[in-house]
Motif scaffolding. Structure first.
Motif, mmCIF file in Angstrom:
data_model
loop_
_atom_site.group_PDB
_atom_site.id
_atom_site.type_symbol
_atom_site.label_atom_id
_atom_site.label_comp_id
_atom_site.label_asym_id
_atom_site.label_seq_id
_atom_site.Cartn_x
_atom_site.Cartn_y
_atom_site.Cartn_z
ATOM 1 N N ALA A 120 51.331 103.792 111.717
ATOM 2 C CA ALA A 120 51.705 102.422 112.109
ATOM 3 C C ALA A 120 52.896 101.935 111.287
ATOM 4 O O ALA A 120 53.784 101.249 111.810
ATOM 5 N N VAL A 121 52.922 102.302 110.005
ATOM 6 C CA VAL A 121 54.057 101.921 109.150
ATOM 7 C C VAL A 121 55.325 102.631 109.640
ATOM 8 O O VAL A 121 56.389 102.009 109.785
ATOM 9 N N ALA A 122 55.202 103.932 109.913
ATOM 10 C CA ALA A 122 56.354 104.698 110.415
ATOM 11 C C ALA A 122 56.846 104.090 111.735
ATOM 12 O O ALA A 122 58.059 103.922 111.942
ATOM 13 N N ALA A 123 55.924 103.727 112.607
ATOM 14 C CA ALA A 123 56.295 103.165 113.921
ATOM 15 C C ALA A 123 56.989 101.815 113.769
ATOM 16 O O ALA A 123 57.965 101.521 114.477
ATOM 17 N N VAL B 275 51.643 96.553 98.432
ATOM 18 C CA VAL B 275 50.737 95.841 99.338
ATOM 19 C C VAL B 275 49.308 96.197 98.939
ATOM 20 O O VAL B 275 49.047 97.300 98.458
ATOM 21 N N SER B 276 48.406 95.234 99.111
ATOM 22 C CA SER B 276 46.988 95.477 98.856
ATOM 23 C C SER B 276 46.202 95.141 100.122
ATOM 24 O O SER B 276 45.790 93.995 100.325
ATOM 25 N N PRO B 277 46.023 96.143 100.975
ATOM 26 C CA PRO B 277 45.257 95.880 102.198
ATOM 27 C C PRO B 277 43.786 95.649 101.899
ATOM 28 O O PRO B 277 43.238 96.167 100.924
ATOM 29 N N GLY B 278 43.149 94.857 102.750
ATOM 30 C CA GLY B 278 41.690 94.789 102.788
ATOM 31 C C GLY B 278 41.216 95.933 103.663
ATOM 32 O O GLY B 278 41.970 96.871 103.947
ATOM 33 N N TRP B 279 39.958 95.873 104.098
ATOM 34 C CA TRP B 279 39.472 96.910 105.009
ATOM 35 C C TRP B 279 40.369 96.915 106.247
ATOM 36 O O TRP B 279 40.584 95.872 106.872
ATOM 37 N N GLY C 239 41.370 94.575 109.213
ATOM 38 C CA GLY C 239 42.752 94.414 109.644
ATOM 39 C C GLY C 239 43.158 95.516 110.601
ATOM 40 O O GLY C 239 42.550 96.594 110.635
ATOM 41 N N ASP C 240 44.203 95.260 111.380
ATOM 42 C CA ASP C 240 44.792 96.305 112.213
ATOM 43 C C ASP C 240 45.864 97.023 111.397
ATOM 44 O O ASP C 240 46.560 96.383 110.598
ATOM 45 N N PRO C 241 46.042 98.323 111.616
ATOM 46 C CA PRO C 241 47.094 99.057 110.902
ATOM 47 C C PRO C 241 48.469 98.407 111.089
ATOM 48 O O PRO C 241 49.276 98.362 110.167
ATOM 49 N N GLU C 242 48.687 97.847 112.292
ATOM 50 C CA GLU C 242 49.990 97.211 112.582
ATOM 51 C C GLU C 242 50.201 95.968 111.720
ATOM 52 O O GLU C 242 51.336 95.621 111.396
ATOM 53 N N GLU C 243 49.102 95.289 111.357
ATOM 54 C CA GLU C 243 49.229 94.096 110.506
ATOM 55 C C GLU C 243 49.647 94.485 109.091
ATOM 56 O O GLU C 243 50.434 93.787 108.448
ATOM 57 N N VAL C 244 49.125 95.615 108.622
ATOM 58 C CA VAL C 244 49.557 96.137 107.316
ATOM 59 C C VAL C 244 51.021 96.563 107.410
ATOM 60 O O VAL C 244 51.834 96.267 106.530
ATOM 61 N N ALA C 245 51.364 97.220 108.495
ATOM 62 C CA ALA C 245 52.736 97.719 108.677
ATOM 63 C C ALA C 245 53.757 96.584 108.661
ATOM 64 O O ALA C 245 54.849 96.724 108.089
ATOM 65 N N GLY D 283 43.064 89.648 104.986
ATOM 66 C CA GLY D 283 42.218 88.704 105.729
ATOM 67 C C GLY D 283 41.437 87.749 104.841
ATOM 68 O O GLY D 283 40.397 87.242 105.233
ATOM 69 N N GLY D 284 41.942 87.521 103.626
ATOM 70 C CA GLY D 284 41.291 86.569 102.717
ATOM 71 C C GLY D 284 40.253 87.183 101.789
ATOM 72 O O GLY D 284 39.612 86.467 101.011
ATOM 73 N N TYR D 285 40.118 88.508 101.816
ATOM 74 C CA TYR D 285 39.120 89.189 100.961
ATOM 75 C C TYR D 285 39.268 88.782 99.504
ATOM 76 O O TYR D 285 38.293 88.407 98.846
#
Ligand SMILES: NC(=O)c1ccc[n+]([C@@H]2O[C@H](COP(=O)([O-])OP(=O)(O)OC[C@H]3O[C@@H](n4cnc5c(N)ncnc54)[C@H](O)[C@@H]3O)[C@@H](O)[C@H]2O)c1
Length: 262
Positions: free
Chosen positions: A21-24, A179-183, A214-220, A243-245
């Protein structure tokens, strides 16, 4: 996003769901993208799916010779390197029971691999007048999780590494953020839940304010922002995409004080 078009980006771990998703997203912004991963089949599939301007270079980020070949291959194909996303990770973790070998393997991928990739890209970024590096930390960097020692320690190290790198690479015009993604919906969640996104969201809901993974695209999108000209005065920072985690306390979203009156 300004400042992504015609840039050259390397995404380690780009063969998996979040990495793809990041590459895309970088590719959609007009960047040329190199996917650097040990997963040959997955990496080639992602690169082929993106089409022109994307390629896969088989790379083990624990091996300096392969890192060098990845970076020189990128420069040979695209003329330089502007963006590095250090996303590849190891989930090897048996908490207290982990062996020395497990520790070495985990840190070799999650921390040292990112350092060596950054070191190899630096001269090429300097040659282009600067660049942007985005490291992947995690919500796991700041909390205790049962049975997990190696991965959270590595992700905490990445958060500190980001500050150290930002300091010493600022003079080169290289911004470094994390970046620090949640689940996030990812390979592991897909496998563990057997593709059940609704169940995954339900499990995650109590500890993410937005009530889902989260969706991978949201992290991307967060990664692309940090690479872009819009983030030109941001360095040494960590962007939670969770998402507020991390803003939620132990009381979660449930009113606790009324429990006293029951
Ligand atoms: N999945 C989540 O919910 C979540 C949450 C917070 C942070 N993250 C972070 O997001 C990133 C992606 O996580 P994911 O769950 O998609 O992971 P994943 O295990 O699905 O993917 C990791 C990728 O790294 C590659 N890789 C592993 N070792 C490598 C090596 N030595 N050299 C090159 N490539 C290697 C793998 O082949 C794979 O493609 C990681 O940095 C992870 O810590 C994920």
């Amino acid at each position: 996003m300004d400042g992504i078009k015609d840039k050259v980006a390397i995404v380690t771990g780009g063969a998996t769901i979040i990495g793809a998703a990041v590459a895309a997203a970088l590719h959609a912004g007009g960047a040329r993208v190199v996917i650097a991963d040990i997963d040959k089949e997955g990496g080639e599939r992602v690169a082929a799916g993106l089409g022109e301007g994307a390629r896969f270079i088989a790379t083990d980020i624990t091996d300096d010779a392969q890192i060098e070949a990845c970076v020189s291959g990128t420069v040979a194909a695209h003329g330089g390197v502007d963006i590095l996303v250090n996303l590849a990770c190891s989930y090897v973790d048996d908490g207290l029971e982990s062996t020395r070998q497990d520790w070495n393997q985990s840190l070799a991928v999650n921390v040292v691999g990112a350092v060596m990739m950054s070191k190899a890209c630096r001269p090429h970024m300097i040659a282009r007048g600067g660049g942007a590096i985005v490291n992947f930390s995690s919500i796991s960097a700041k909390v205790a999780q049962t049975g997990r020692w190696l991965y959270p320690v590595g992700k905490a190290a990445v958060a500190q590494l980001t500050r150290s790198m930002a300091m010493d690479l600022a003079g080169d015009g290289i911004r470094v953020n994390s970046v620090s993604p949640g689940w996030t919906w990812s390979r592991v969640m897909d496998e563990l839940s057997q593709g059940n996104r609704a169940k995954t969201d339900k499990v995650a809901a109590p500890f993410h304010m937005l009530g889902r993974v989260g969706d991978p695209e949201e992290v991307a999108q967060g990664v692309v922002f940090l690479c872009s000209a819009q983030a030109s005065f941001i360095t040494g920072a960590d962007l939670p995409i969770d998402g507020g985690y991390s803003a939620m306390g132990p009381e979660q979203g449930v009113p606790a004080i009324p429990l006293l009156a029951q």
